[in-house]
Design a protein around this motif. Structure first.
Motif, PDB file in Angstrom:
ATOM      1  N   TYR A 151       4.913   1.367   0.740  1.00  0.00           N
ATOM      2  CA  TYR A 151       4.318   0.328   0.208  1.00  0.00           C
ATOM      3  C   TYR A 151       3.904   0.392   2.441  1.00  0.00           C
ATOM      4  CZ  TYR A 151       2.247  -4.187   2.225  1.00  0.00           C
ATOM      5  OH  TYR A 151       1.855  -5.418   2.669  1.00  0.00           O
TER       6      TYR A 151
ATOM      7  N   GLU B 127       2.490 -10.342   0.070  1.00  0.00           N
ATOM      8  CA  GLU B 127       2.045  -8.255  -1.281  1.00  0.00           C
ATOM      9  C   GLU B 127       3.061  -8.139  -1.691  1.00  0.00           C
ATOM     10  OE1 GLU B 127      -2.443  -6.532   0.184  1.00  0.00           O
ATOM     11  OE2 GLU B 127      -0.530  -5.648   1.196  1.00  0.00           O
ATOM     12  N   LEU B 128       3.619  -7.915  -0.911  1.00  0.00           N
ATOM     13  CA  LEU B 128       5.316  -7.313  -1.476  1.00  0.00           C
ATOM     14  C   LEU B 128       6.046  -8.309  -2.135  1.00  0.00           C
ATOM     15  CD1 LEU B 128       6.796  -5.386   1.402  1.00  0.00           C
ATOM     16  CD2 LEU B 128       6.177  -4.276  -0.200  1.00  0.00           C
TER      17      LEU B 128
ATOM     18  N   ASN C  30       4.158 -10.728  -3.977  1.00  0.00           N
ATOM     19  CA  ASN C  30       3.879 -11.498  -5.500  1.00  0.00           C
ATOM     20  C   ASN C  30       4.231  -9.549  -6.001  1.00  0.00           C
ATOM     21  OD1 ASN C  30       2.696 -13.153  -4.394  1.00  0.00           O
ATOM     22  ND2 ASN C  30       0.807 -11.876  -3.709  1.00  0.00           N
ATOM     23  N   SER C  31       5.303  -8.624  -5.733  1.00  0.00           N
ATOM     24  CA  SER C  31       4.700  -7.450  -6.823  1.00  0.00           C
ATOM     25  C   SER C  31       6.725  -7.503  -7.201  1.00  0.00           C
ATOM     26  CB  SER C  31       4.816  -6.380  -5.930  1.00  0.00           C
ATOM     27  OG  SER C  31       6.163  -6.013  -4.598  1.00  0.00           O
ATOM     28  N   GLY C  32       7.364  -8.896  -6.552  1.00  0.00           N
ATOM     29  CA  GLY C  32       8.834  -8.394  -7.332  1.00  0.00           C
ATOM     30  C   GLY C  32       9.809  -7.781  -5.942  1.00  0.00           C
TER      31      GLY C  32
END
Length: 167
Positions: free
Chosen positions: A4, A69-70, A72-74
């Motif tokens: 990321y 963003e992180l 939301n990606s779990g």
């Protein structure tokens, strides 16, 4: 996490990973009188700190604001506010000491001349502590010096005391 950060333009050399810490997790149950009944092992929690050290301040600020963003990606994580360090402190101290000494000399000459005397030899010099505070802040000066890391814009101060002979 590393992929990321790399996708955001952070170089591998700017990313520092700490050692992973392991903690056992337990589910604890209690009797109706509040005493421990049993603890059942439920797994492990692993944590690791990731630090980014970069001179590209604006880029790092942008990335820190995009941390959702992180999530939301779990990826579960906790983020701290960026810290700002002045990287050329050694050179700045030398420059500031020179300027403070020059300024103190000019003031001493003015005081001596206005008192009808001349400025003699330098007898003693003392340097005070180095203070770095947030620009336009109300931070207190500290006896041991202060070193602000939370403000991007900073003010640096140093005090020099010169003792001269008066002629």
């Amino acid at each position: 996490m590393k992929s990321y950060l790399s996708s955001k333009g952070i170089a591998d050399s700017e990313i520092v990973f700490s050692a992973v810490s392991f903690n056992k997790d337990f589910e604890t149950t209690y009797n109706e009188n509040g005493t421990l009944k049993q603890q059942i092992f439920t797994g492990f929690t692993l944590t690791q700190n990731v630090t980014i050290q970069s001179k590209e301040v604006n880029k790092i600020e942008d990335i820190s604001r995009q941390s959702s963003e992180l999530i939301n990606s779990g990826i579960e994580f906790y983020s701290n506010a960026p810290e700002y360090y002045y990287t050329k402190l050694a050179e700045l101290k030398i420059q500031m000491i020179a300027e403070a000494t020059k300024d103190a000399n000019i003031r001493a000459k003015s005081i001596a001349e206005n008192a009808g005397a001349g400025l003699g030899n330098l007898k003693k010099s003392d340097m005070g502590v180095f203070q770095i505070t947030g620009q336009n802040s109300s931070e207190d000066f500290s006896y041991g010096g202060s070193f602000n890391t939370f403000s991007k814009n900073k003010t640096a101060n140093i005090t020099v005391k010169l003792v001269y002979q008066v002629n």
